[in-house]
Design a protein around this motif. Structure first.
Motif, short mmCIF file in Angstrom:
data_model
loop_
_atom_site.label_atom_id
_atom_site.label_comp_id
_atom_site.label_asym_id
_atom_site.label_seq_id
_atom_site.Cartn_x
_atom_site.Cartn_y
_atom_site.Cartn_z
N ALA A 1 0.85 -1.20 0.00
CA ALA A 1 0.00 0.00 0.00
C ALA A 1 0.88 1.24 0.00
CB ALA A 1 -0.92 0.00 1.21
N ARG A 2 0.41 2.30 -0.66
CA ARG A 2 1.18 3.56 -0.76
C ARG A 2 0.26 4.72 -0.41
NH1 ARG A 2 5.64 5.85 -3.02
NH2 ARG A 2 6.45 3.83 -3.69
N THR A 3 0.84 5.73 0.23
CA THR A 3 0.08 6.94 0.54
C THR A 3 0.74 8.14 -0.13
OG1 THR A 3 1.35 7.44 2.54
CG2 THR A 3 -0.57 6.00 2.78
N ALA A 4 -0.08 9.16 -0.43
CA ALA A 4 0.44 10.36 -1.08
C ALA A 4 0.50 11.55 -0.12
CB ALA A 4 -0.44 10.72 -2.28
N GLU A 5 0.00 11.35 1.11
CA GLU A 5 -0.02 12.44 2.08
C GLU A 5 0.53 11.94 3.42
OE1 GLU A 5 -3.97 13.89 2.34
OE2 GLU A 5 -4.07 14.53 0.24
N ASP A 6 0.83 12.87 4.30
CA ASP A 6 1.33 12.52 5.63
C ASP A 6 0.20 12.02 6.53
OD1 ASP A 6 3.67 13.48 4.61
OD2 ASP A 6 3.65 15.36 5.77
N SER A 7 0.58 11.18 7.50
CA SER A 7 -0.35 10.70 8.54
C SER A 7 -1.61 10.08 7.95
CB SER A 7 -0.71 11.84 9.50
OG SER A 7 0.44 12.30 10.18
N VAL A 8 -1.42 9.18 7.01
CA VAL A 8 -2.53 8.46 6.38
C VAL A 8 -2.37 6.97 6.66
CG1 VAL A 8 -3.63 7.87 4.19
CG2 VAL A 8 -2.84 10.20 4.58
N SER A 9 -3.48 6.33 6.95
CA SER A 9 -3.46 4.89 7.23
C SER A 9 -3.30 4.11 5.93
CB SER A 9 -4.76 4.47 7.93
OG SER A 9 -4.77 3.08 8.15
N ALA A 10 -2.49 3.05 5.99
CA ALA A 10 -2.29 2.16 4.84
C ALA A 10 -2.31 0.73 5.34
CB ALA A 10 -0.97 2.47 4.14
N GLY A 11 -2.70 -0.18 4.48
CA GLY A 11 -2.72 -1.58 4.90
C GLY A 11 -3.42 -2.46 3.88
N GLY A 12 -3.69 -3.69 4.28
CA GLY A 12 -4.36 -4.61 3.40
C GLY A 12 -4.49 -5.99 4.02
N SER A 13 -5.17 -6.88 3.31
CA SER A 13 -5.42 -8.23 3.78
C SER A 13 -5.08 -9.24 2.69
CB SER A 13 -6.90 -8.40 4.17
OG SER A 13 -7.29 -7.46 5.14
N ASN A 14 -4.84 -10.48 3.10
CA ASN A 14 -4.60 -11.56 2.15
C ASN A 14 -4.90 -12.88 2.83
OD1 ASN A 14 -3.93 -12.77 -0.29
ND2 ASN A 14 -2.13 -11.47 -0.58
N SER A 15 -4.99 -13.92 2.03
CA SER A 15 -5.22 -15.27 2.56
C SER A 15 -4.49 -16.27 1.68
CB SER A 15 -6.72 -15.58 2.62
OG SER A 15 -7.29 -15.52 1.33
N LEU A 16 -4.17 -17.42 2.25
CA LEU A 16 -3.45 -18.46 1.53
C LEU A 16 -3.69 -19.80 2.18
CD1 LEU A 16 0.23 -18.39 2.71
CD2 LEU A 16 -1.32 -16.57 3.37
#
Length: 199
Positions: free
Chosen positions: A148-163
């Protein structure tokens, strides 16, 4: 030609006779379920033109469903360090010992099939990216990672996956964190369920 049933040549059929005896008619009667532990049997009852077969089949002993094997892990309000494994605490323990928290960052899996789902998030203090890479079997697996990438300061980023893992020998599962900026309020959850499929 056929002999009548009361013809002595037919009981049993006379080998020297040039004629044929009538073939008996076999019919299936009832099928009865008997209590567990009794013996299976078949009874034959004469009929006017042959025989009727009745079947007695014992019921199987009551089975026991195998125990479900699962565990979960979590962390929150962490500052994830670049190039380090994410630390975890135990949420739900696996009493069978198939899934254990080996240390703060490694989840040990005994041989078997496993469904693993995870979610990771963090606040990136400046614009940047985060990447999470699962590792097991002694190597990282980008194909099951999160980016995940952010373009501004103090922004939440993340994600999920399964395997789904086919673990043929004991292994340690980790989530490795990489980022080009400082993060805060990091959180993660991992749920591991052992599947009942046989190897």
């Amino acid at each position: 030609m056929f002999h009548p049933k009361d013809d002595p040549c037919c009981l049993p059929c006379c080998p020297a006779c040039p004629c044929r005896c009538p073939a008996p008619v076999i019919t299936v009667g009832s099928t009865t379920t008997t209590p567990p532990g009794t013996e299976a049997k078949v009874t034959a009852t004469p009929t006017a033109d042959g025989v009727r077969l009745d079947f007695f089949i014992p019921q199987g002993e009551p089975g026991t469903a195998p125990e479900d094997v699962f565990a979960s892990f979590y962390t929150f309000m962490q500052r994830f360090a670049n190039g380090s494994a994410i630390p975890f605490a135990q949420a739900v323990e696996d009493p069978t010992g198939q899934i254990t928290l080996q240390n703060a960052t490694q989840i040990r899996l005994e041989p078997g099939y496993y469904l693993i789902t995870y979610h990771v998030s963090a606040i990136l203090e400046t614009a940047g990216y985060l990447q999470v890479t699962p590792a097991y079997g002694g190597q990282g697996h980008l194909e099951y990672g999160v980016y995940a990438r952010t373009a501004e300061d103090s922004v939440s980023a993340g994600g999920s996956n399964s395997l789904i893992l086919d673990v043929t020998e004991e292994t340690e599962f980790t989530l490795n964190y990489n980022s080009n900026v400082t993060s805060r309020d990091g959180a993660a959850t991992v749920v591991v369920v052992q599947l009942r499929r046989q190897a």
